[in-house]
Motif scaffolding. Structure first.
Motif, PDB file in Angstrom:
ATOM      1  N   ALA A 175      19.157 -63.550  59.542  1.00 52.29           N
ATOM      2  CA  ALA A 175      18.933 -63.765  58.113  1.00 52.29           C
ATOM      3  C   ALA A 175      20.206 -64.156  57.372  1.00 52.29           C
ATOM      4  O   ALA A 175      20.125 -64.613  56.224  1.00 52.29           O
ATOM      5  N   ASN A 176      21.371 -64.000  57.986  1.00 52.61           N
ATOM      6  CA  ASN A 176      22.631 -64.384  57.367  1.00 52.61           C
ATOM      7  C   ASN A 176      23.094 -65.774  57.787  1.00 52.61           C
ATOM      8  O   ASN A 176      24.225 -66.166  57.486  1.00 52.61           O
ATOM      9  N   ARG A 177      22.241 -66.512  58.491  1.00 49.61           N
ATOM     10  CA  ARG A 177      22.540 -67.878  58.922  1.00 49.61           C
ATOM     11  C   ARG A 177      21.521 -68.829  58.310  1.00 49.61           C
ATOM     12  O   ARG A 177      20.350 -68.486  58.140  1.00 49.61           O
ATOM     13  N   ASP A 178      21.968 -70.039  57.985  1.00 53.46           N
ATOM     14  CA  ASP A 178      21.080 -71.022  57.382  1.00 53.46           C
ATOM     15  C   ASP A 178      20.236 -71.757  58.414  1.00 53.46           C
ATOM     16  O   ASP A 178      19.147 -72.236  58.102  1.00 53.46           O
ATOM     17  N   ILE A 179      20.751 -71.909  59.610  1.00 51.53           N
ATOM     18  CA  ILE A 179      20.098 -72.705  60.653  1.00 51.53           C
ATOM     19  C   ILE A 179      19.801 -71.788  61.832  1.00 51.53           C
ATOM     20  O   ILE A 179      20.716 -71.187  62.407  1.00 51.53           O
ATOM     21  N   ASN A 180      18.527 -71.671  62.184  1.00 53.93           N
ATOM     22  CA  ASN A 180      18.091 -70.745  63.220  1.00 53.93           C
ATOM     23  C   ASN A 180      17.103 -71.414  64.169  1.00 53.93           C
ATOM     24  O   ASN A 180      16.324 -72.278  63.746  1.00 53.93           O
ATOM     25  N   PRO A 181      17.075 -70.998  65.439  1.00 50.87           N
ATOM     26  CA  PRO A 181      16.006 -71.478  66.335  1.00 50.87           C
ATOM     27  C   PRO A 181      14.629 -70.983  65.917  1.00 50.87           C
ATOM     28  O   PRO A 181      13.628 -71.668  66.142  1.00 50.87           O
ATOM     29  N   GLY A 182      14.532 -69.777  65.329  1.00 51.57           N
ATOM     30  CA  GLY A 182      13.259 -69.202  64.920  1.00 51.57           C
ATOM     31  C   GLY A 182      13.065 -69.246  63.418  1.00 51.57           C
ATOM     32  O   GLY A 182      14.018 -69.381  62.648  1.00 51.57           O
ATOM     33  N   ALA A 183      11.795 -69.111  62.978  1.00 55.27           N
ATOM     34  CA  ALA A 183      11.455 -69.195  61.557  1.00 55.27           C
ATOM     35  C   ALA A 183      11.124 -67.843  60.946  1.00 55.27           C
ATOM     36  O   ALA A 183      10.942 -67.755  59.734  1.00 55.27           O
ATOM     37  N   ASN A 184      11.001 -66.782  61.766  1.00 54.56           N
ATOM     38  CA  ASN A 184      10.708 -65.437  61.266  1.00 54.56           C
ATOM     39  C   ASN A 184       9.403 -65.402  60.462  1.00 54.56           C
ATOM     40  O   ASN A 184       9.306 -64.732  59.438  1.00 54.56           O
ATOM     41  N   GLN A 185       8.397 -66.114  60.919  1.00 51.87           N
ATOM     42  CA  GLN A 185       7.099 -66.110  60.259  1.00 51.87           C
ATOM     43  C   GLN A 185       6.019 -66.534  61.250  1.00 51.87           C
ATOM     44  O   GLN A 185       6.289 -67.237  62.219  1.00 51.87           O
ATOM     45  N   TRP A 186       4.801 -66.088  60.999  1.00 46.26           N
ATOM     46  CA  TRP A 186       3.642 -66.536  61.747  1.00 46.26           C
ATOM     47  C   TRP A 186       3.105 -67.816  61.107  1.00 46.26           C
ATOM     48  O   TRP A 186       3.185 -67.998  59.892  1.00 46.26           O
ATOM     49  N   SER A 187       2.540 -68.690  61.933  1.00 45.62           N
ATOM     50  CA  SER A 187       1.836 -69.876  61.444  1.00 45.62           C
ATOM     51  C   SER A 187       0.574 -70.061  62.276  1.00 45.62           C
ATOM     52  O   SER A 187       0.570 -69.821  63.495  1.00 45.62           O
ATOM     53  N   PHE A 188      -0.495 -70.481  61.610  1.00 40.39           N
ATOM     54  CA  PHE A 188      -1.783 -70.729  62.262  1.00 40.39           C
ATOM     55  C   PHE A 188      -2.075 -72.214  62.221  1.00 40.39           C
ATOM     56  O   PHE A 188      -1.921 -72.857  61.180  1.00 40.39           O
ATOM     57  N   THR A 189      -2.464 -72.786  63.361  1.00 39.30           N
ATOM     58  CA  THR A 189      -2.674 -74.221  63.406  1.00 39.30           C
ATOM     59  C   THR A 189      -3.859 -74.590  64.295  1.00 39.30           C
ATOM     60  O   THR A 189      -3.809 -74.381  65.509  1.00 39.30           O
ATOM     61  N   PRO A 190      -4.946 -75.114  63.726  1.00 38.19           N
ATOM     62  CA  PRO A 190      -6.021 -75.722  64.516  1.00 38.19           C
ATOM     63  C   PRO A 190      -5.767 -77.227  64.669  1.00 38.19           C
ATOM     64  O   PRO A 190      -5.171 -77.865  63.792  1.00 38.19           O
ATOM     65  N   THR A 191      -6.204 -77.805  65.787  1.00 33.82           N
ATOM     66  CA  THR A 191      -6.010 -79.237  66.032  1.00 33.82           C
ATOM     67  C   THR A 191      -7.258 -79.831  66.677  1.00 33.82           C
ATOM     68  O   THR A 191      -8.030 -79.141  67.359  1.00 33.82           O
ATOM     69  N   TRP A 192      -7.437 -81.119  66.455  1.00 38.12           N
ATOM     70  CA  TRP A 192      -8.461 -81.905  67.153  1.00 38.12           C
ATOM     71  C   TRP A 192      -7.784 -83.128  67.741  1.00 38.12           C
ATOM     72  O   TRP A 192      -7.213 -83.945  67.022  1.00 38.12           O
ATOM     73  N   SER A 193      -7.814 -83.234  69.066  1.00 40.66           N
ATOM     74  CA  SER A 193      -7.192 -84.347  69.775  1.00 40.66           C
ATOM     75  C   SER A 193      -8.271 -85.194  70.431  1.00 40.66           C
ATOM     76  O   SER A 193      -9.221 -84.647  71.015  1.00 40.66           O
ATOM     77  N   ALA A 194      -8.111 -86.507  70.373  1.00 42.40           N
ATOM     78  CA  ALA A 194      -9.149 -87.389  70.914  1.00 42.40           C
ATOM     79  C   ALA A 194      -8.543 -88.671  71.455  1.00 42.40           C
ATOM     80  O   ALA A 194      -7.502 -89.139  70.979  1.00 42.40           O
ATOM     81  N   THR A 195      -9.215 -89.232  72.461  1.00 41.75           N
ATOM     82  CA  THR A 195      -8.866 -90.536  73.019  1.00 41.75           C
ATOM     83  C   THR A 195     -10.138 -91.370  73.138  1.00 41.75           C
ATOM     84  O   THR A 195     -11.129 -90.913  73.698  1.00 41.75           O
ATOM     85  N   TRP A 196     -10.067 -92.579  72.592  1.00 39.45           N
ATOM     86  CA  TRP A 196     -11.173 -93.538  72.684  1.00 39.45           C
ATOM     87  C   TRP A 196     -10.683 -94.734  73.491  1.00 39.45           C
ATOM     88  O   TRP A 196      -9.565 -95.211  73.295  1.00 39.45           O
ATOM     89  N   LEU A 197     -11.506 -95.168  74.430  1.00 44.79           N
ATOM     90  CA  LEU A 197     -11.171 -96.305  75.278  1.00 44.79           C
ATOM     91  C   LEU A 197     -12.105 -97.470  74.942  1.00 44.79           C
ATOM     92  O   LEU A 197     -13.235 -97.526  75.452  1.00 44.79           O
ATOM     93  N   PRO A 198     -11.681 -98.393  74.061  1.00 38.54           N
ATOM     94  CA  PRO A 198     -12.527 -99.557  73.770  1.00 38.54           C
ATOM     95  C   PRO A 198     -12.828-100.378  75.019  1.00 38.54           C
ATOM     96  O   PRO A 198     -13.876-101.005  75.131  1.00 38.54           O
TER      97      PRO A 198
END
Length: 278
Positions: A175-198
């Motif tokens: 917490a005393n550094r400005d740049i960190n590998p971690g964010a110290n927070q939870w995040s929730f992320t849903p995704t939809w991935s798709a591939t179409w072959l014309p």
């Protein structure tokens, strides 16, 4: 207010402000590191792990910045001359179950472990302090991989996958550094991935993503933080939606050419102590 966008700096979480040592810093809130804005693109809807199998994928990215800009796009000279180099290697492990309760789709598990390194220099009157490199926030998720839709010749024409997951605050954080590998927070992320072959040698790919950030109850800054004449107890980054898109064509066996990109928009405001940050 400082503004950092993924694609410019992809691997560090920032909470900084330009101040003199005697002043308190007004916080700025930024999105968690490592947003997937192109780590995956071509054949994105296809499964990496077939039913009953494990798979490993590695993604590597290097980012360089030699200037910082505010949220209006103006260069901040107080940090110059500066250098910010960031290395990230994401290690993804997937398993698709052989048996599934769903017709036409298979369940799977997803784990991503990021490793992050920094090389920084700030020569101006304002300076940022960087943590040493280490493990970033891991991602854990579960997905539903649908079986390909095929044409009359049995060739795949469309394949897609739904996934929900969390970024877990396991990364190295000070917490005393400005740049960190971690964010110290939870995040929730849903995704939809798709591939179409014309047609069999041509694919069109997309990944639609949403991100909800929970609160960071120990915001990071090398300077004392103040908000509305009081202390800063927590921050919360706004919600995001974005779309990755890509297309490629097979010009020869095992040789493909293509393009990819993304469009990202923050749809809610950041917050400090539950107050909207304008």
């Amino acid at each position: 207010m400082l503004s950092f966008r993924e694609g410019c700096i992809t691997c560090a979480f920032f909470l900084v402000a330009v101040v003199t040592p005697a002043q308190g810093a007004t916080p700025t809130v930024n999105q968690p590191a490592g947003l997937n804005t192109g780590f995956t693109s071509f054949y994105d809807g296809f499964p990496a792990a077939q039913p009953g199998q494990f798979a490993y994928l590695g993604y590597y990215r290097y980012s360089h910045a030699n200037q910082l800009r505010d949220n209006s796009g103006n260069r901040i000279d107080a940090f110059n001359p500066m250098k910010l180099d960031v290395w990230v290697s994401n290690h993804q492990f997937l398993y698709t179950f052989a048996d599934s309760p769903f017709d036409g789709a298979s369940l799977g598990l997803d784990l991503i472990i990021p490793l992050v390194g920094f090389d920084t220099h700030f020569g101006g009157p304002a300076k940022l302090k960087a943590n040493s490199g280490g493990v970033g926030d891991i991602f854990v998720g579960t997905y539903l991989q649908y079986h390909p839709l095929t044409n009359v010749r049995g060739e795949p024409v469309f394949v897609h996958r739904f996934e929900i997951g969390f970024n877990v605050p396991t990364g190295k954080y000070d917490a005393n550094r400005d740049i960190n590998p971690g964010a110290n927070q939870w995040s929730f992320t849903p995704t939809w991935s798709a591939t179409w072959l014309p047609e069999p040698r041509w694919t069109v790919n997309w990944r639609l993503q949403y991100l909800y950030n929970f609160k960071n109850d120990d915001p990071a800054s090398s300077q004392p933080l103040t908000w509305r004449d009081g202390s800063v107890n927590d921050t919360q980054a706004g919600q995001l939606v974005w779309l990755n898109f890509a297309s490629e064509y097979e010009v020869a066996p095992t040789w493909h050419v293509g393009i990819n990109g993304y469009y990202l928009k923050q749809i809610t405001d950041d917050k400090v102590n539950s107050d909207t940050l304008k």
